[in-house]
Design a protein around this motif. Structure first.
Motif, PDB file in Angstrom:
ATOM      1  N   LYS A  21      36.936 -48.712  66.735  1.00 36.19           N
ATOM      2  CA  LYS A  21      36.761 -47.635  67.703  1.00 36.19           C
ATOM      3  C   LYS A  21      36.406 -48.159  69.095  1.00 36.19           C
ATOM      4  O   LYS A  21      35.995 -49.309  69.255  1.00 36.19           O
ATOM      5  N   VAL A  22      36.560 -47.291  70.067  1.00 37.53           N
ATOM      6  CA  VAL A  22      36.262 -47.625  71.457  1.00 37.53           C
ATOM      7  C   VAL A  22      34.812 -48.070  71.622  1.00 37.53           C
ATOM      8  O   VAL A  22      34.525 -49.042  72.332  1.00 37.53           O
ATOM      9  N   ASN A  23      33.876 -47.381  70.977  1.00 37.84           N
ATOM     10  CA  ASN A  23      32.459 -47.743  71.085  1.00 37.84           C
ATOM     11  C   ASN A  23      32.215 -49.166  70.589  1.00 37.84           C
ATOM     12  O   ASN A  23      31.405 -49.909  71.155  1.00 37.84           O
ATOM     13  N   LYS A  42      37.680 -42.675  77.655  1.00 35.11           N
ATOM     14  CA  LYS A  42      36.295 -43.168  77.564  1.00 35.11           C
ATOM     15  C   LYS A  42      36.244 -44.676  77.804  1.00 35.11           C
ATOM     16  O   LYS A  42      35.357 -45.178  78.510  1.00 35.11           O
ATOM     17  N   LEU A  43      37.214 -45.398  77.229  1.00 32.78           N
ATOM     18  CA  LEU A  43      37.244 -46.846  77.408  1.00 32.78           C
ATOM     19  C   LEU A  43      37.462 -47.207  78.867  1.00 32.78           C
ATOM     20  O   LEU A  43      36.806 -48.103  79.412  1.00 32.78           O
ATOM     21  N   GLN A  44      38.378 -46.508  79.512  1.00 29.51           N
ATOM     22  CA  GLN A  44      38.691 -46.820  80.901  1.00 29.51           C
ATOM     23  C   GLN A  44      37.487 -46.633  81.832  1.00 29.51           C
ATOM     24  O   GLN A  44      37.329 -47.368  82.799  1.00 29.51           O
ATOM     25  N   PHE A 103      45.320 -47.739  72.788  1.00 30.26           N
ATOM     26  CA  PHE A 103      43.880 -47.995  72.786  1.00 30.26           C
ATOM     27  C   PHE A 103      43.357 -48.158  74.212  1.00 30.26           C
ATOM     28  O   PHE A 103      42.327 -47.588  74.588  1.00 30.26           O
ATOM     29  N   LEU A 104      44.061 -48.901  75.030  1.00 29.08           N
ATOM     30  CA  LEU A 104      43.622 -49.163  76.405  1.00 29.08           C
ATOM     31  C   LEU A 104      43.659 -47.915  77.276  1.00 29.08           C
ATOM     32  O   LEU A 104      42.900 -47.801  78.241  1.00 29.08           O
TER      33      LEU A 104
END
Length: 441
Positions: free
Chosen positions: A408-410, A310-312, A305-306
Motif C-alpha cells: 500500500k501507499v502508506n 495521496k502518494l503524490q 501506483f505512482l
C-alpha cells in the motif's frame, strides 16, 4: 489457471508429465525446446500496455541493411569468433556498448571477430540482424500439425490464444535462423560463438552444435529458477532434444544455483562494467531520489501506483526517474502523457543507465528486475511493489539489508524514511576474471 504463484513449477511438471521433449516435427526435429519459451509467455497472465510500434518505413535504413547483407555475402576473410551482441548501454563517452561482452570483445583482435548486433542499429563495424534480411529473401515456410500439443495445452490450461499458426511461425523462424547460421559459420570458418541474448536463440545454438562449434553465452540479466529459458525439468535429455550453449558465463557464483540446464557448464566470469560502477556508487552518499524500473509486464502497475493522489502529496518534492525497458522505448510518449501532471517525474529510455541513476539517488522502486541487484550492491534502498506472479522471486531478497516489499501507499511512504544500512557482503556482480575466461576457451 489457478495458483499463479507456482505457475513456473507447474509448467515444468506439465512438460515432464506429457513427455513434451520427445515430440518431433515432420522433419524429425525435436521441437518442444524451440517453442516452449513462447508457449509459456503466451500462458502468462497479461498486464501490459499494448502500444503498437509505429510502422514508418525508413527506406535509407532498409537500403543500408541490404548493403550490409551484400557485404556479408561477398566477404571472404576468415573470422575466428562470431559475437552476437546487444548494445543497450552507453560507455563514459556516450558510445553504445554491450556491457556483458565488452571485456571479452576487447581481448580478441578485431580482425578475427565477426559482430552481429541485435539492438543498436547504428553500431559501427557490425551487421545489424542480417538473418532478418536473409529470411526476407530465402524464407521457407513449413506447416506442421500441432494438434497433440494444442489439445494437451487446452486440457491443462483451458482456452488460450495459442494455435497452429502461432507455433508454426516460431518453428519456421527457427529453421530459417538455423540455415542462415550454418551458412555463416561455414563461410567465415567460425571457430567459436559468443552470444549475449536471452537464451531463446535456438537456431544459432543448433547450427553450432551441428558443426561442432563451441558456444559461450553471457548472462544478460536476472536469472532465477522461475526463468523458463534457463530452467528445465530434471529428466534425462538426449543431446538433440535441447539447443543450449556449452558454457554460460555468469555475473558471480551466486547465480544459477537453483537452475537445471542439461549439458551446460556455468562459469562465474564477472562483469567489470557493472562492478566498477556499483563499487563507485557504494562509496558515494546519495541524495533523496527514486529510480523506478519499468518493463512491459509491470509498467502499468507501477504507473498506477505512482499516480495515486495521496502518494503524490508525499513525494511531490522528490525527484523521480521512470526508466523504461528497451522493449518499451516506443511507449515513451504514452508514459510521458500519463505522468505529465507530475513535475517531479521524468520518463527516460537510455539517457542514463541504472548504475548512473543509482550513483545519485538513494531508492529503487520496481516489481522485479536485474536492477534490484545493482541497487543492493550499490548500498541503496530497494522497494518492491508486491506481485503474486513474482512473489517467490521477490521473497528471495528478504535476507538482504535495505530491502522491502510493500502493498500500500502508506507502506511505501514509511519505507522511504528508513535508514540505509551498509552491507559489504553483497556481491551479485564480480569483477571480470580474465584468467577464468582464457581457461574456458
Amino acid at each position: 489457471m489457478k495458483n499463479e504463484e507456482s505457475l513456473y513449477t507447474q509448467f515444468l511438471d506439465f512438460e515432464k508429465e506429457h513427455n513434451l521433449f520427445n515430440l518431433k516435427d515432420s522433419e524429425g526435429t525435436y521441437y518442444w525446446d524451440i517453442i516452449r519459451y513462447d508457449v509459456f509467455e503466451a500462458l502468462m497472465p497479461k498486464n501490459k500496455v499494448f502500444i503498437p510500434k509505429k510502422q514508418n518505413i525508413n527506406f535509407f535504413f532498409i537500403f543500408k541493411r541490404i548493403i550490409q547483407f551484400i557485404r556479408l555475402l561477398l566477404g571472404n576473410s576468415k573470422k575466428k569468433y562470431l559475437f552476437y551482441i546487444s548494445s543497450r548501454d552507453k560507455d563514459f563517452n556516450g558510445n553504445h556498448v554491450d556491457r556483458n561482452v565488452i571485456e571479452s570483445l576487447k581481448i580478441f583482435n578485431s580482425k578475427d571477430c565477426l559482430i552481429i548486433e541485435s539492438s543498436y542499429q547504428k553500431s559501427k563495424n557490425s551487421f545489424f540482424s542480417p538473418q532478418g534480411i536473409y529470411n526476407k529473401f530465402f524464407y521457407r515456410e513449413k506447416k506442421n500439425d500441432f494438434t497433440y500439443v494444442l489439445n494437451t495445452i487446452k486440457q491443462k490450461y483451458g482456452e488460450t490464444n495459442i494455435n497452429n499458426n502461432f507455433l508454426n511461425k516460431i518453428l519456421n523462424k527457427y529453421y530459417n535462423d538455423l540455415h542462415f547460421f550454418i551458412w555463416l559459420i561455414k563461410k567465415y570458418q567460425i571457430e567459436q560463438i559468443h552470444i549475449n541474448q536471452n537464451g531463446i536463440q535456438k537456431g544459432i545454438f543448433r547450427a553450432a552444435k551441428e558443426l561442432g562449434i563451441k558456444t559461450f553465452e553471457y548472462q544478460h540479466g536476472i536469472v532465477t529458477e522461475n526463468h523458463i529459458a534457463y530452467n528445465y525439468p530434471k529428466i534425462d535429455f538426449l543431446e538433440e532434444q535441447v539447443s543450449l550453449p556449452n558454457i554460460i558465463f555468469s555475473y558471480a557464483p551466486i547465480w544459477f544455483q537453483n537452475n537445471f540446464l542439461p549439458n551446460v557448464n556455468i562459469l562465474s566470469l564477472g562483469n567489470s562494467f557493472l562492478y566498477k560502477q556499483l563499487q563507485q556508487n557504494a562509496k558515494k552518499t546519495p541524495i533523496r531520489g527514486i529510480v523506478v524500473i519499468s518493463a512491459d509486464d509491470i509498467g502499468k502497475r507501477l504507473l498506477e501506483f505512482l499516480r495515486n493522489e495521496k502518494l503524490q502529496k508525499e513525494i511531490k518534492n522528490i525527484p523521480i526517474y521512470f526508466k523504461l525497458h528497451p522493449n518499451q522505448f516506443h511507449q515513451k510518449h504514452y508514459y510521458t502523457e500519463q505522468l505529465k501532471n507530475f513535475d517531479n517525474i521524468k520518463v527516460i529510455t537510455d539517457e542514463f543507465s541504472v548504475g548512473e541513476l543509482l550513483e545519485n539517488f538513494d531508492t529503487l522502486f520496481t516489481i522485479l528486475s536485474t536492477a534490484i541487484y545493482e541497487a543492493l550492491q550499490s548500498q541503496r534502498k530497494v522497494i518492491l511493489l508486491e506481485d503474486d506472479l513474482y512473489n517467490g522471486d521477490q521473497k528471495s531478497f528478504l535476507e538482504y539489508s535495505n530491502f522491502y516489499i510493500i502493498k500500500k501507499v502508506n507502506d511505501f511512504i514509511s519505507t522511504l524514511n528508513t535508514e540505509i544500512v551498509t552491507d559489504k557482503n553483497v556481491t551479485f556482480f564480480a569483477p571480470f576474471d580474465k584468467e577464468a575466461f582464457f581457461k574456458a576457451l
